[in-house]
Design a protein around this motif. Sequence first.
Motif, short mmCIF file in Angstrom:
data_model
loop_
_atom_site.label_atom_id
_atom_site.label_comp_id
_atom_site.label_asym_id
_atom_site.label_seq_id
_atom_site.Cartn_x
_atom_site.Cartn_y
_atom_site.Cartn_z
N GLU A 1 0.84 -1.19 0.00
CA GLU A 1 0.00 0.00 0.00
C GLU A 1 0.87 1.25 0.00
N HIS A 2 0.28 2.36 -0.45
CA HIS A 2 0.94 3.67 -0.40
C HIS A 2 -0.11 4.66 0.06
N VAL A 3 0.09 5.26 1.22
CA VAL A 3 -0.90 6.17 1.81
C VAL A 3 -0.71 7.58 1.27
N LEU A 4 -1.81 8.18 0.86
CA LEU A 4 -1.87 9.59 0.45
C LEU A 4 -2.63 10.30 1.56
N GLN A 5 -1.98 11.25 2.24
CA GLN A 5 -2.61 11.86 3.41
C GLN A 5 -2.13 13.29 3.61
N PRO A 6 -2.93 14.10 4.33
CA PRO A 6 -2.48 15.45 4.66
C PRO A 6 -1.14 15.37 5.40
N GLY A 7 -0.21 16.21 5.01
CA GLY A 7 1.11 16.22 5.61
C GLY A 7 2.07 15.23 5.00
N GLY A 8 1.63 14.45 4.03
CA GLY A 8 2.46 13.45 3.38
C GLY A 8 2.26 13.48 1.88
N ASP A 9 2.43 12.35 1.24
CA ASP A 9 2.20 12.25 -0.20
C ASP A 9 0.73 12.53 -0.49
N HIS A 10 0.46 13.14 -1.63
CA HIS A 10 -0.91 13.48 -2.03
C HIS A 10 -0.92 13.83 -3.51
N ILE A 11 -2.12 13.98 -4.05
CA ILE A 11 -2.28 14.43 -5.43
C ILE A 11 -2.76 15.88 -5.37
N MET A 12 -1.92 16.79 -5.80
CA MET A 12 -2.21 18.22 -5.75
C MET A 12 -3.05 18.61 -6.96
N MET A 13 -4.10 19.39 -6.70
CA MET A 13 -4.99 19.88 -7.75
C MET A 13 -4.87 21.40 -7.76
N MET A 14 -4.39 21.97 -8.86
CA MET A 14 -4.13 23.41 -8.94
C MET A 14 -5.04 24.08 -9.96
N GLY A 15 -5.38 25.33 -9.67
CA GLY A 15 -6.20 26.12 -10.59
C GLY A 15 -7.59 25.54 -10.78
N LEU A 16 -8.27 25.23 -9.69
CA LEU A 16 -9.62 24.65 -9.80
C LEU A 16 -10.49 25.45 -10.76
N THR A 17 -11.15 24.76 -11.68
CA THR A 17 -12.04 25.42 -12.64
C THR A 17 -13.45 25.54 -12.09
N THR A 18 -13.79 24.71 -11.13
CA THR A 18 -15.06 24.78 -10.41
C THR A 18 -14.80 24.41 -8.96
N PRO A 19 -15.60 24.91 -8.03
CA PRO A 19 -15.40 24.55 -6.63
C PRO A 19 -15.59 23.05 -6.41
#
Length: 186
Positions: free
Chosen positions: A115-133
């Motif tokens: 497993e690979h945990v994605l969590q606040p303060g660690g690894d994550h998938i960043m989403m930039m320039g949201l086109t909608t909320p």
Amino acid sequence: MGRTSRFGAGLVLALALGGLTACANDGNAAAPSSSATAASTPAGLTVRDPWIKAADTGMTAAFGTLVNGGSTDVTVVSAATEVSPMMELHETTMVNGAMQMQPKQGGFTIPAGGEHVLQPGGDHIMMMGLTTPVQAGDEIVVTLTLGDGSTTRFTAIGKPFTGAQESYAPGAHGSAMPSMSAGAHS
């Protein structure tokens, strides 16, 4: 057609992958739980409890747990979604005495059976320039591209989350990367 309706069809095909949100955790708030279920990809990759931190504008992130049920390692090399024109796989590292987010070189490798945990303060998938909320309850389809060129999709649920203490101001040394500090953040 509403965002939930647009993504409704994707939910049928989607895998429940790790949802993401922004970067740091103040240690007092638990990550929201998700009722999404995991489904296996041809490579054996699933995402357990995917979620995205609700945000009106700017940046947010997706979290969850990447689970490799296969017999070979799997590497996630990129991500895409309709609500963000720019997504990056991020890690959080110490730079000059401060925690900072940065692109994860080579992507996230999930070992066979691991497993690979994605969590606040660690690894994550960043989403930039949201086109909608991204609002609480929204179902957002995310497509992951794997190292072998195959893709897999999952649906993450928008969740309110106050435990992330990240700042999206440009990082140190002129970097455009978000940085983290202990002060008040969005």
